[in-house]
Design an enzyme around this catalytic site. Structure first.
Site, PDB file in Angstrom:
ATOM      1  N   ARG A 160     -17.092  -7.962  -2.671  1.00 27.92           N
ATOM      2  CA  ARG A 160     -17.175  -9.049  -3.154  1.00 27.92           C
ATOM      3  C   ARG A 160     -18.597  -9.865  -2.587  1.00 27.92           C
ATOM      4  O   ARG A 160     -18.803  -9.820  -1.676  1.00 27.92           O
ATOM      5  CB  ARG A 160     -16.003 -10.114  -2.587  1.00 27.92           C
ATOM      6  CG  ARG A 160     -14.672  -9.435  -2.702  1.00 27.92           C
ATOM      7  CD  ARG A 160     -13.677 -10.407  -2.155  1.00 27.92           C
ATOM      8  NE  ARG A 160     -12.210  -9.767  -2.472  1.00 27.92           N
ATOM      9  CZ  ARG A 160     -11.548  -8.957  -1.707  1.00 27.92           C
ATOM     10  NH1 ARG A 160     -12.175  -8.512  -0.629  1.00 27.92           N
ATOM     11  NH2 ARG A 160     -10.270  -8.316  -2.092  1.00 27.92           N
ATOM     12  N   LYS A 184     -10.882 -10.561   2.936  1.00 23.77           N
ATOM     13  CA  LYS A 184      -9.829 -11.662   2.824  1.00 23.77           C
ATOM     14  C   LYS A 184      -8.947 -11.593   3.908  1.00 23.77           C
ATOM     15  O   LYS A 184      -8.502 -10.268   4.412  1.00 23.77           O
ATOM     16  CB  LYS A 184      -8.894 -11.642   1.572  1.00 23.77           C
ATOM     17  CG  LYS A 184      -9.765 -11.883   0.282  1.00 23.77           C
ATOM     18  CD  LYS A 184      -8.747 -11.984  -1.039  1.00 23.77           C
ATOM     19  CE  LYS A 184      -9.457 -12.545  -2.079  1.00 23.77           C
ATOM     20  NZ  LYS A 184      -8.532 -12.600  -3.258  1.00 23.77           N
ATOM     21  N   HIS A 254     -18.951 -10.443  -9.473  1.00 26.26           N
ATOM     22  CA  HIS A 254     -17.676  -9.780  -9.487  1.00 26.26           C
ATOM     23  C   HIS A 254     -17.522  -8.938 -10.365  1.00 26.26           C
ATOM     24  O   HIS A 254     -16.446  -7.822 -10.181  1.00 26.26           O
ATOM     25  CB  HIS A 254     -16.404 -10.881  -9.603  1.00 26.26           C
ATOM     26  CG  HIS A 254     -15.245 -10.611  -8.771  1.00 26.26           C
ATOM     27  ND1 HIS A 254     -15.279 -10.526  -7.195  1.00 26.26           N
ATOM     28  CD2 HIS A 254     -14.121 -10.489  -8.935  1.00 26.26           C
ATOM     29  CE1 HIS A 254     -14.004 -10.272  -6.889  1.00 26.26           C
ATOM     30  NE2 HIS A 254     -13.444 -10.062  -7.892  1.00 26.26           N
ATOM     31  N   ARG A 257     -17.803  -5.591  -9.027  1.00 26.31           N
ATOM     32  CA  ARG A 257     -17.093  -5.012  -8.275  1.00 26.31           C
ATOM     33  C   ARG A 257     -15.918  -4.261  -9.296  1.00 26.31           C
ATOM     34  O   ARG A 257     -15.621  -3.151  -9.027  1.00 26.31           O
ATOM     35  CB  ARG A 257     -16.555  -6.215  -7.433  1.00 26.31           C
ATOM     36  CG  ARG A 257     -15.176  -5.641  -6.750  1.00 26.31           C
ATOM     37  CD  ARG A 257     -14.722  -7.094  -5.974  1.00 26.31           C
ATOM     38  NE  ARG A 257     -13.100  -6.973  -5.521  1.00 26.31           N
ATOM     39  CZ  ARG A 257     -12.978  -6.332  -4.118  1.00 26.31           C
ATOM     40  NH1 ARG A 257     -13.918  -5.714  -3.601  1.00 26.31           N
ATOM     41  NH2 ARG A 257     -11.509  -6.264  -3.994  1.00 26.31           N
ATOM     42  N   HIS A 280      -8.093  -3.875  -1.024  1.00 26.40           N
ATOM     43  CA  HIS A 280      -6.953  -4.593  -1.513  1.00 26.40           C
ATOM     44  C   HIS A 280      -5.846  -4.279  -0.489  1.00 26.40           C
ATOM     45  O   HIS A 280      -5.118  -3.034  -0.264  1.00 26.40           O
ATOM     46  CB  HIS A 280      -6.431  -3.879  -2.879  1.00 26.40           C
ATOM     47  CG  HIS A 280      -7.455  -4.367  -3.989  1.00 26.40           C
ATOM     48  ND1 HIS A 280      -7.554  -3.325  -5.059  1.00 26.40           N
ATOM     49  CD2 HIS A 280      -8.213  -5.341  -4.031  1.00 26.40           C
ATOM     50  CE1 HIS A 280      -8.448  -4.077  -5.821  1.00 26.40           C
ATOM     51  NE2 HIS A 280      -8.700  -5.125  -5.319  1.00 26.40           N
ATOM     52  N   TYR A 289      -7.023  -1.281 -12.598  1.00 27.74           N
ATOM     53  CA  TYR A 289      -8.168  -0.418 -12.981  1.00 27.74           C
ATOM     54  C   TYR A 289      -7.841   0.895 -14.133  1.00 27.74           C
ATOM     55  O   TYR A 289      -8.571   1.227 -14.670  1.00 27.74           O
ATOM     56  CB  TYR A 289      -9.196  -0.191 -11.710  1.00 27.74           C
ATOM     57  CG  TYR A 289      -9.601  -1.488 -11.167  1.00 27.74           C
ATOM     58  CD1 TYR A 289     -10.465  -2.218 -11.846  1.00 27.74           C
ATOM     59  CD2 TYR A 289      -9.072  -1.865  -9.834  1.00 27.74           C
ATOM     60  CE1 TYR A 289     -10.812  -3.081 -11.229  1.00 27.74           C
ATOM     61  CE2 TYR A 289      -9.651  -2.803  -9.474  1.00 27.74           C
ATOM     62  CZ  TYR A 289     -10.352  -3.685  -9.938  1.00 27.74           C
ATOM     63  OH  TYR A 289     -10.793  -4.841  -9.423  1.00 27.74           O
TER      64      TYR A 289
END
Length: 308
Positions: A160, A184, A254, A257, A280, A289
């Site tokens: 990110r 995150k 993004h 990414r 993730h 994806y």
């Protein structure tokens, strides 16, 4: 019980205590803290407009009306999903600390964000964009050397843009070709990158960064023109400029990414590895994806197969 009228000290205290909970106990990013606090203010304003004075007066009917009013205003599904999540997080905390006796969100329906992904570039346009960054860096401008390193790393690592901005020089392992980033929830991961990105990083560290760094620059990997840590807006502007320069669809960082993830899967990488690279928490997020790749396969089949 806490008074929620606009400007009341109890409402201000409620906000500050919730912010402290988000930062100290849930470890969310500052971006999420700001978003959740804005969502809380929006909910409380809605409650006050409907004549409520105390926090414990907010019930399921009001929450449903709040979400319905936003849906009527054509807010995106992503915004509705986030505001629903913010309300759940807030009332779970409020019950636990004794601010309300019961949680009115327990029977609140879950708003789901759209699963539509941003545009994904094909390998050829990505190569043009990265080549443009490399060629522009030949002018000797240290900022252009930084830009080259930044876009190479964004595509190579799938990081990110905020993660890359937060990286320090010591987070690089130039021998192993890896970069440590913090994602995150303050979760740390190590992501690999290839030799093209390594060449850009080496040029930046040996020629570009020394020209911009000063005594107060600190350990930041990427610097702005004044020698401070680069911010996300600067890198977003860089990607937009390069996209315009080579004539590809305007994209945000993004999208690099998403592009990296799609290209990894199309190249034969397994879902678990891509999940680790992207950071993730759930494999289902990474599985989105595969839908992009399936659509490409379907399109190619329909164009090429005589009995499509």
């Amino acid at each position: 019980m806490a008074e929620i009228t606009t400007g009341s000290p109890q409402r201000a205290l409620l906000r500050s205590d919730f912010a402290l909970h988000l930062r100290a106990q849930r470890g969310v990013s500052e971006h999420t803290v700001r978003a959740y606090l804005g969502d809380l203010e929006h909910l409380l304003d809605h409650a006050v407009r409907h004549g409520l004075v105390r926090l414990d007066e907010i019930d399921l009917a009001l929450l449903r009306g709040w979400l319905a009013s936003m849906a009527a205003d054509d807010l995106s599904r992503a915004t509705l999903a986030r505001r629903s999540a913010a309300a759940r997080t807030f009332f779970t905390w409020a019950v636990r600390v004794g601010r309300v006796p019961t949680d009115p969100t327990l029977r609140l329906g879950t708003a789901r964000a759209s699963s539509v992904l941003p545009a994904v570039l094909a390998p050829e346009p990505v190569a043009r964009l990265l080549d443009a960054a490399r060629e522009r860096a030949d002018d000797g401008d240290p900022v252009h050397l930084r830009d080259w390193a930044a876009v190479e790393l964004l595509y190579a690592t799938g990081a990110r843009v905020g993660e890359l901005c937060g990286a320090d020089v010591d987070d690089l392992d130039r021998a192993e070709l890896t970069l440590r980033v913090v994602g995150k929830g303050d979760k740390e991961r190590v992501v690999p990158f290839g030799r093209p990105a390594a060449r850009a990083v080496d040029a930046w560290l040996t020629q570009g960064r020394p020209a911009l760094a000063h005594d107060t620059s600190g350990p930041a990997l990427l610097l702005g023109r004044r020698g401070g840590r680069v911010d996300q807006r600067q890198l977003r502007a860089v990607v937009h400029e390069l996209a315009a320069l080579v004539g590809v669809d305007d994209i945000a960082p993004h999208a690099l990414r998403h592009t990296a993830a799609t290209h990894l899967l199309e190249g034969g990488s397994d879902l678990r590895s891509v999940q680790e690279i992207l950071g993730h928490a759930s494999l289902s997020t990474t599985q989105r994806y595969t839908h992009v790749s399936a659509e490409r396969l379907r399109s190619a089949f329909q164009l090429a197969h005589p009995r499509a």
